[in-house]
Design a protein around this motif. Sequence first.
Motif, PDB file in Angstrom:
ATOM      1  N   LEU A  74      -9.708  13.041  10.772  1.00 55.65           N
ATOM      2  CA  LEU A  74      -8.790  13.434   9.694  1.00 55.65           C
ATOM      3  C   LEU A  74      -7.676  12.405   9.539  1.00 55.65           C
ATOM      4  O   LEU A  74      -7.377  11.945   8.422  1.00 55.65           O
ATOM      5  CB  LEU A  74      -8.208  14.813  10.010  1.00 55.65           C
ATOM      6  N   LEU A  75      -7.043  12.032  10.659  1.00 54.39           N
ATOM      7  CA  LEU A  75      -5.962  11.041  10.615  1.00 54.39           C
ATOM      8  C   LEU A  75      -6.489   9.672  10.207  1.00 54.39           C
ATOM      9  O   LEU A  75      -5.823   8.931   9.466  1.00 54.39           O
ATOM     10  CB  LEU A  75      -5.284  10.953  11.984  1.00 54.39           C
ATOM     11  N   GLY A  76      -7.692   9.333  10.673  1.00 55.88           N
ATOM     12  CA  GLY A  76      -8.274   8.040  10.316  1.00 55.88           C
ATOM     13  C   GLY A  76      -8.562   7.926   8.836  1.00 55.88           C
ATOM     14  O   GLY A  76      -8.329   6.875   8.229  1.00 55.88           O
ATOM     15  N   GLY A  77      -9.060   9.021   8.243  1.00 53.93           N
ATOM     16  CA  GLY A  77      -9.305   8.997   6.807  1.00 53.93           C
ATOM     17  C   GLY A  77      -8.025   8.755   6.028  1.00 53.93           C
ATOM     18  O   GLY A  77      -8.009   8.041   5.017  1.00 53.93           O
ATOM     19  N   GLY A  78      -6.929   9.358   6.522  1.00 50.42           N
ATOM     20  CA  GLY A  78      -5.666   9.212   5.818  1.00 50.42           C
ATOM     21  C   GLY A  78      -4.951   7.907   6.103  1.00 50.42           C
ATOM     22  O   GLY A  78      -4.445   7.254   5.188  1.00 50.42           O
ATOM     23  N   PHE A  79      -4.931   7.501   7.386  1.00 50.33           N
ATOM     24  CA  PHE A  79      -4.073   6.388   7.774  1.00 50.33           C
ATOM     25  C   PHE A  79      -4.813   5.130   8.200  1.00 50.33           C
ATOM     26  O   PHE A  79      -4.173   4.146   8.591  1.00 50.33           O
ATOM     27  CB  PHE A  79      -3.128   6.844   8.891  1.00 50.33           C
ATOM     28  N   VAL A  80      -6.137   5.142   8.151  1.00 47.48           N
ATOM     29  CA  VAL A  80      -6.896   3.907   8.330  1.00 47.48           C
ATOM     30  C   VAL A  80      -7.572   3.556   7.008  1.00 47.48           C
ATOM     31  O   VAL A  80      -7.268   2.530   6.397  1.00 47.48           O
ATOM     32  CB  VAL A  80      -7.938   4.024   9.468  1.00 47.48           C
ATOM     33  N   ALA A  81      -8.464   4.437   6.548  1.00 50.03           N
ATOM     34  CA  ALA A  81      -9.108   4.198   5.256  1.00 50.03           C
ATOM     35  C   ALA A  81      -8.078   4.149   4.133  1.00 50.03           C
ATOM     36  O   ALA A  81      -8.209   3.371   3.182  1.00 50.03           O
ATOM     37  CB  ALA A  81     -10.131   5.301   4.986  1.00 50.03           C
ATOM     38  N   GLY A  82      -7.023   4.985   4.251  1.00 49.06           N
ATOM     39  CA  GLY A  82      -6.012   5.047   3.193  1.00 49.06           C
ATOM     40  C   GLY A  82      -5.314   3.728   2.965  1.00 49.06           C
ATOM     41  O   GLY A  82      -5.271   3.213   1.849  1.00 49.06           O
ATOM     42  N   TRP A  83      -4.773   3.124   4.041  1.00 51.30           N
ATOM     43  CA  TRP A  83      -4.016   1.876   3.820  1.00 51.30           C
ATOM     44  C   TRP A  83      -4.935   0.696   3.532  1.00 51.30           C
ATOM     45  O   TRP A  83      -4.552  -0.226   2.795  1.00 51.30           O
ATOM     46  CB  TRP A  83      -3.083   1.588   4.992  1.00 51.30           C
ATOM     47  N   LEU A  84      -6.142   0.717   4.078  1.00 47.73           N
ATOM     48  CA  LEU A  84      -7.083  -0.357   3.749  1.00 47.73           C
ATOM     49  C   LEU A  84      -7.402  -0.354   2.249  1.00 47.73           C
ATOM     50  O   LEU A  84      -7.433  -1.402   1.609  1.00 47.73           O
ATOM     51  CB  LEU A  84      -8.368  -0.199   4.564  1.00 47.73           C
ATOM     52  N   SER A  85      -7.606   0.847   1.692  1.00 45.84           N
ATOM     53  CA  SER A  85      -7.875   0.947   0.261  1.00 45.84           C
ATOM     54  C   SER A  85      -6.657   0.544  -0.563  1.00 45.84           C
ATOM     55  O   SER A  85      -6.773  -0.161  -1.566  1.00 45.84           O
ATOM     56  CB  SER A  85      -8.290   2.386  -0.094  1.00 45.84           C
ATOM     57  N   SER A  86      -5.479   0.999  -0.138  1.00 39.94           N
ATOM     58  CA  SER A  86      -4.251   0.647  -0.855  1.00 39.94           C
ATOM     59  C   SER A  86      -4.003  -0.853  -0.797  1.00 39.94           C
ATOM     60  O   SER A  86      -3.620  -1.478  -1.794  1.00 39.94           O
ATOM     61  CB  SER A  86      -3.052   1.377  -0.249  1.00 39.94           C
ATOM     62  N   PHE A  87      -4.235  -1.426   0.384  1.00 40.21           N
ATOM     63  CA  PHE A  87      -4.033  -2.862   0.551  1.00 40.21           C
ATOM     64  C   PHE A  87      -4.993  -3.652  -0.329  1.00 40.21           C
ATOM     65  O   PHE A  87      -4.605  -4.630  -0.985  1.00 40.21           O
ATOM     66  CB  PHE A  87      -4.232  -3.232   2.021  1.00 40.21           C
ATOM     67  N   ALA A  88      -6.259  -3.221  -0.357  1.00 41.24           N
ATOM     68  CA  ALA A  88      -7.246  -3.884  -1.214  1.00 41.24           C
ATOM     69  C   ALA A  88      -6.858  -3.741  -2.678  1.00 41.24           C
ATOM     70  O   ALA A  88      -6.986  -4.689  -3.464  1.00 41.24           O
ATOM     71  CB  ALA A  88      -8.632  -3.290  -0.966  1.00 41.24           C
ATOM     72  N   ASN A  89      -6.355  -2.568  -3.044  1.00 39.38           N
ATOM     73  CA  ASN A  89      -5.963  -2.315  -4.422  1.00 39.38           C
ATOM     74  C   ASN A  89      -4.805  -3.219  -4.847  1.00 39.38           C
ATOM     75  O   ASN A  89      -4.701  -3.628  -6.004  1.00 39.38           O
ATOM     76  CB  ASN A  89      -5.554  -0.849  -4.595  1.00 39.38           C
TER      77      ASN A  89
END
Length: 255
Positions: A74-89
């Motif tokens: 749950l935390l990984g989806g929010g704070f690992v996948a989340g910032w990677l996607s935001s950073f890529a965006n």
Amino acid sequence: MKRKSILFLYLLLLAIGLAYETQSLTEGWMSGSQYGIVGLSTLILLVYALPAVWALFHFAKKWKLSWVPVLFSLLGGGFVAGWLSSFANTYFHEMIQAVAPLFEEPFKLIPIFFVLYLFSVRRIKSIFLLAIASGLGFQIVEDFAYIRQDLPGGFSYTVSGILGRVANAPMSHWVYTGLVMLGLFLIVQASRGRKDLRLAGWGYLVAGFGLHFVGNSPFSQIVTELPIAIPVLNATGLFLIYQAYQTVERLEQGK
């Protein structure tokens, strides 16, 4: 030693994500009224987030899966996948807008693979639930990011935006990731001899990506006197995730 190194890397990625997602709130540039809007919008967000997280841990207990890997996913989806996607965006904005699912879905799988390795999870039911957890974490953090993004539009714009996202919560990232992960699992099993699972595997994989693409497309923005677009998406997503659950149950029973 290797497992400890992987755990440290995962915790580092989580810490980076937490700092990345909260930095706009801690830098002090927001006005008091903007903090008030964020607070109210967050309470609205919790209308679906709290019951969803409760349901997640309820099923984990029911399916005899420890709460620890579920929390990590749950935390990984929010704070690992989340910032990677935001950073890529941030760096590929124009391209990401058009093909966001091709970036976001693989990013949401990263926490799952970490958790599978760290906790040696092997049951398909558990893997399916971890995928839903990662998608849900991503969904909650993304919704919170939209609150911050909508702030310049003022109170009405921000609150209406989060209300819309709460209304669309039944068919969002938790569904996409659950379908994609199940599809990958079935495809891998097919490559190991269960050729009868190949078609279903590709079907779920394409469905997960397809729903994500359609959810981001102009179709979801169609406004009619009798709402059609969003209900169709919600019904389709919930139907597919139920079919996925039935597939998981059959596999658990060895069928």
